[in-house]
Structure formats: structure tokens, C-alpha cells
Write a protein that holds these residues in place. Sequence first.
Motif, PDB file in Angstrom:
ATOM      1  N   MET A   1      25.306  22.497  22.603  1.00 26.65           N
ATOM      2  CA  MET A   1      25.508  23.769  22.299  1.00 26.65           C
ATOM      3  C   MET A   1      24.965  24.877  22.991  1.00 26.65           C
ATOM      4  N   GLY A   2      24.123  24.318  23.953  1.00 24.58           N
ATOM      5  CA  GLY A   2      23.171  25.520  24.770  1.00 24.58           C
ATOM      6  C   GLY A   2      21.905  25.750  23.961  1.00 24.58           C
ATOM      7  N   LEU A   3      21.521  25.166  22.923  1.00 27.71           N
ATOM      8  CA  LEU A   3      20.312  25.335  22.290  1.00 27.71           C
ATOM      9  C   LEU A   3      19.437  24.234  22.562  1.00 27.71           C
ATOM     10  N   PRO A   4      17.956  24.696  22.595  1.00 27.25           N
ATOM     11  CA  PRO A   4      16.905  23.651  22.846  1.00 27.25           C
ATOM     12  C   PRO A   4      17.045  22.459  21.790  1.00 27.25           C
ATOM     13  N   LEU A  20      24.208  22.986   9.395  1.00 28.06           N
ATOM     14  CA  LEU A  20      25.442  23.419   9.838  1.00 28.06           C
ATOM     15  C   LEU A  20      25.766  24.913   9.319  1.00 28.06           C
ATOM     16  N   HIS A  21      25.328  25.294   8.277  1.00 24.24           N
ATOM     17  CA  HIS A  21      25.378  26.755   7.623  1.00 24.24           C
ATOM     18  C   HIS A  21      24.490  27.714   8.827  1.00 24.24           C
ATOM     19  N   ALA A  22      23.453  27.321   9.019  1.00 21.50           N
ATOM     20  CA  ALA A  22      22.480  28.102  10.040  1.00 21.50           C
ATOM     21  C   ALA A  22      23.163  28.176  11.244  1.00 21.50           C
ATOM     22  N   LEU A  23      24.045  27.057  11.724  1.00 18.81           N
ATOM     23  CA  LEU A  23      24.231  27.265  13.185  1.00 18.81           C
ATOM     24  C   LEU A  23      25.734  28.114  12.969  1.00 18.81           C
ATOM     25  N   GLY A  24      26.305  28.183  11.923  1.00 19.24           N
ATOM     26  CA  GLY A  24      27.739  29.064  11.887  1.00 19.24           C
ATOM     27  C   GLY A  24      28.607  28.767  13.011  1.00 19.24           C
ATOM     28  N   ASN A  25      29.099  29.914  13.782  1.00 21.02           N
ATOM     29  CA  ASN A  25      29.877  29.769  14.962  1.00 21.02           C
ATOM     30  C   ASN A  25      29.260  30.064  16.038  1.00 21.02           C
ATOM     31  N   PRO A  29      31.130  30.671  21.686  1.00 20.36           N
ATOM     32  CA  PRO A  29      31.056  31.209  23.006  1.00 20.36           C
ATOM     33  C   PRO A  29      30.787  30.154  24.030  1.00 20.36           C
ATOM     34  N   GLN A  30      30.076  29.040  23.641  1.00 20.74           N
ATOM     35  CA  GLN A  30      29.983  27.998  24.803  1.00 20.74           C
ATOM     36  C   GLN A  30      31.415  27.319  24.994  1.00 20.74           C
ATOM     37  N   GLN A  31      32.070  27.178  23.835  1.00 20.42           N
ATOM     38  CA  GLN A  31      33.349  26.356  23.883  1.00 20.42           C
ATOM     39  C   GLN A  31      34.480  27.197  24.420  1.00 20.42           C
ATOM     40  N   ALA A  32      34.226  28.549  24.134  1.00 23.30           N
ATOM     41  CA  ALA A  32      35.210  29.257  24.903  1.00 23.30           C
ATOM     42  C   ALA A  32      35.222  29.668  26.519  1.00 23.30           C
ATOM     43  N   ALA A  33      33.951  29.447  26.900  1.00 20.71           N
ATOM     44  CA  ALA A  33      33.593  29.599  28.157  1.00 20.71           C
ATOM     45  C   ALA A  33      34.050  28.329  28.849  1.00 20.71           C
ATOM     46  N   TYR A  34      33.702  27.100  28.410  1.00 19.46           N
ATOM     47  CA  TYR A  34      34.136  26.010  28.870  1.00 19.46           C
ATOM     48  C   TYR A  34      35.828  25.848  29.111  1.00 19.46           C
TER      49      TYR A  34
END
Length: 50
Positions: A1-4, A20-25, A29-34
Motif C-alpha cells: 500500500m505504500g506504507l512502511p 481496516l477502519h484506520a486504513l480507510g481508503n 491513490p496507489q491503486q489509481a496510479a497503478y
Amino acid sequence: MGLPDGHVTGVPGLGRPAQLHALGNGVVPQQAAYALRLLLDRTGPLLPSG
């Protein structure tokens, strides 16, 4: 996800639903760029060069 590693999963006492709630959406952005990179690789540039 681009997070450490452990960014959310390394928080003591935070269960899976809360993770999962903390990650949210945050992944969107990473999926859209890919997805855009994949589409551009297949179709070529959107604007003519010149």
C-alpha cells in the motif's frame, strides 16, 4: 500500500476490524496510479507530442 511495514498492523491492541477502519481508503491513490500506468502502457500517450 505504500506504507512502511507495521504502520497499522504494529499498533498494540488494535484488532483487524480497527486496522481496516484506520486504513480507510488510503490505498485508493496507489491503486489509481497503478491502473493509469497500466492503461497508458497499453494505449500510449493521451496527447500528441509536438
